[in-house]
Design an enzyme around this catalytic site. Sequence first.
Site, short mmCIF file in Angstrom:
data_model
loop_
_atom_site.label_atom_id
_atom_site.label_comp_id
_atom_site.label_asym_id
_atom_site.label_seq_id
_atom_site.Cartn_x
_atom_site.Cartn_y
_atom_site.Cartn_z
N ASP A 84 54.66 97.29 -15.56
CA ASP A 84 54.49 96.04 -15.31
C ASP A 84 55.21 95.71 -17.35
OD1 ASP A 84 56.02 93.07 -14.30
OD2 ASP A 84 54.23 92.59 -15.19
N ASP A 87 49.01 92.87 -16.04
CA ASP A 87 48.41 91.29 -16.80
C ASP A 87 48.26 89.71 -16.62
OD1 ASP A 87 50.96 90.97 -17.29
OD2 ASP A 87 50.46 90.96 -19.81
N ASP A 116 50.28 90.82 -10.59
CA ASP A 116 49.83 92.24 -10.37
C ASP A 116 48.71 92.30 -9.40
OD1 ASP A 116 52.65 92.42 -12.69
OD2 ASP A 116 51.16 92.13 -13.93
#
Length: 799
Positions: free
Chosen positions: A303, A547, A551
């Site tokens: 990410d 995080d 996700d």
Amino acid sequence: MTDEIPITALKGLTDQEVEERVQQGFVNHTNNQTGKSVKEIIMSNLLTYFNLIFFIIAILLIYVGSYRNLTFLPIIIGNIMIGIVQELRAKQILDKMNIVNAPHSLVLRNGAQQQIVSEDLVKDDIILLSAGNQICADAVVIEGKVQVNEALLTGEADEIEKVSENKLLSGSFVVSGQCYAKLEHVGDDSYISKLTAEAKIAGSGEQSEMIRSINQLVKWIGIIIIPIGALLFYQGYFLSQETMQKSIISMVAALIGMIPEGLYLLTTIALALSTMRLAKRNILLHDMKSIETLARVDVLCVDKTGTITETRMQVEEFLPSQTYHGILNTEEELTQLFVDYSFAIQDDNATIHAIKEYTKTFGKNKETRIPLTITPFTSTTKYSGVVFKEGSFILGAPEFVMREDYELIVPEIGSYIKTGHRVLVLGKYEGDDIASELTKKVIPLGFVILSNPIRKNAKETFSYFKEQGVTVKVISGDNPETVSEVARCAGIDNAHKFIDASTLDTESKLVSALEEYTVFGRVTPKQKQKLVQALQKNGHTVAMTGDGVNDILAMKDADCSVAMASGSEAATQAAQVVLLDSDFAHMPDVVLEGRQVVNNVQRSAVLFLVKNIFSLLLSLFSVVFMFTYPLEPSQISLISMFTIGIPGFLLAMEPNKKRIEGHFLKNVMIKALPAGLTDVLAVGALVFCGEVFSLPKNDIATASTLLLAVVGFIILTKISAPFNRIKYGIIIINILGLAFCGIFLHRLYAISEMSKVCIVLLIVFSFAAESLFRYLSLGIETLDSFFLKVIHKKNDINK
């Protein structure tokens, strides 16, 4: 109490009420631990199938009075003790780290809010839930409103709105909004605990190829040793008319040779030591075997926020749109609207924190508008909304908010996007219902320009993965052009190849895009999951780092998941690996630890398997050709100690950065089979010559022991390459150790003087064994290469 936490008249439980529930056992503590308990560690090392076999073998040897052949017992006891101590040490370290990383909850008690460990909650506690929190026990909403994702429980990725009196299931997580909830079922009575208990009963597939391969070896060896042992005893005692003592000793020697007594222990210790080394670098492993998986990864999905960039964000400026006139009269009024919006919104994420921090700089611009309704941000819609008396206002990603009018604002924000800034649009919605899908026009009023610094060591980290042949895919919910620029600055290969994932509306489009593009922007949580699944279907081993709650679905499906501790609580609890200091630069450390474990255990497994192959085949030959197994248990123990056990453990501790190639079991078999066959042919020929020359059986046994030692050191030399001082030292020390035992402890290990004929045979067969091993190795490697070419050719034809 922060601005995000709503004022409530709720008081929560009193200390006395909490104590009463603790006494009644209504505490949110579960028995579903991910790791082993102390008792389980001791029992798993002590009460094993092979330890039972060794116990029976020891009783048989005592029964026939062959106490000298009990030399294997100290080694087995030592193995058990070392295994227990190392696992307990690793558990102690991991338990301390888990306490630091334990989920916490905001709870109301005695009318005040406090933060406590979630396990200390009790039934009827009132907790405050907000975006990123994992719901720690079954509860019911009593105030507020949240969007909840129950995909980890039900498989459905839709975000479900929960309002007053709605049930909340433990194990799900809050996507957006805030609410107060009362706990109904805690600890082992909660939904997630019952689900976990059922999963434990049902069992699960082993994710680690190395452990799976070793388990298969141990399983099949465990199955075949009983019938082979019975056949050997029958052949020796009933057919060859050997004494009871000789028949049992020969059978025991064969069985000890077939049992890989130290292999599983070696693997456990190697994993435990790696876990402890990583712990010193602030890396927590929820699953020890994940380090092997990460070492095999060939695609790394990352990410943007929190991985490539730092977790903190800051607002660079609030830029008025060219079209705000007509809605608001002055720039000051627009700024005040922005301030009021920031006061009203209750989302708990880095973007909103940055916005609230920015609006504080306006000093006297206090909140002037009272929000009528609030729609929290979700990663699916990518906007939030607030309804004031003056109308409905939206803050979110320009492409999602403006939709078909997006191109109209590109001239105003394009330069910021190209330089890697994140841009949000604040606009007025001409419709009434902002909670459902936007159908009316949005008039842009202003743009929030945010920056997110790239991690200092990002370039170095991604450069490492490039050198290792690991493909990096950037999967983000932000604007694809922005993400592309950030990825380029971070040194990610092919960062210029980006695509807007909102255009990938079919499965086939998504799969084909994976081959062409590196950066995927405007990705929804469900799409992240599909991207990971598509990569896996194409035969890739995938790691996912993240995080945030957006996700989690992808992380749960990935072969290995890595979370930053500074991110959402739900993400850190779902991940296999947690970077406690949120430093992405530690990723190479985990990869290198995994390589050290897999490569070293694989190398040591070759040594163990050589003995197993030799003993199995020689046992079968003994039965077929009607000769007594030539070795004694003490001689097998001597060879095992100095050509397998000690060097295997020492080599397993050596640093090893070599890339993992091929499959564990295949790699081990290709290297072990030539040595095992060499042992069988050489010792079989020696036994045959002993019969021809009528040599004493003690001479043949001693010569066979020394011949096995020669072959053992040949294979040890081969698998130790390339050499360094440590490896030379390991080989020399073990040769000296074997020589010392053979000379000074010869009675204990049944090493007797040999006749001249036997010595000559030993020398001849030792040289022959070296040549035989060399040619067998070459032949098996050639066959392997040939079959690989045939398979590749078939695959090319099929394509």
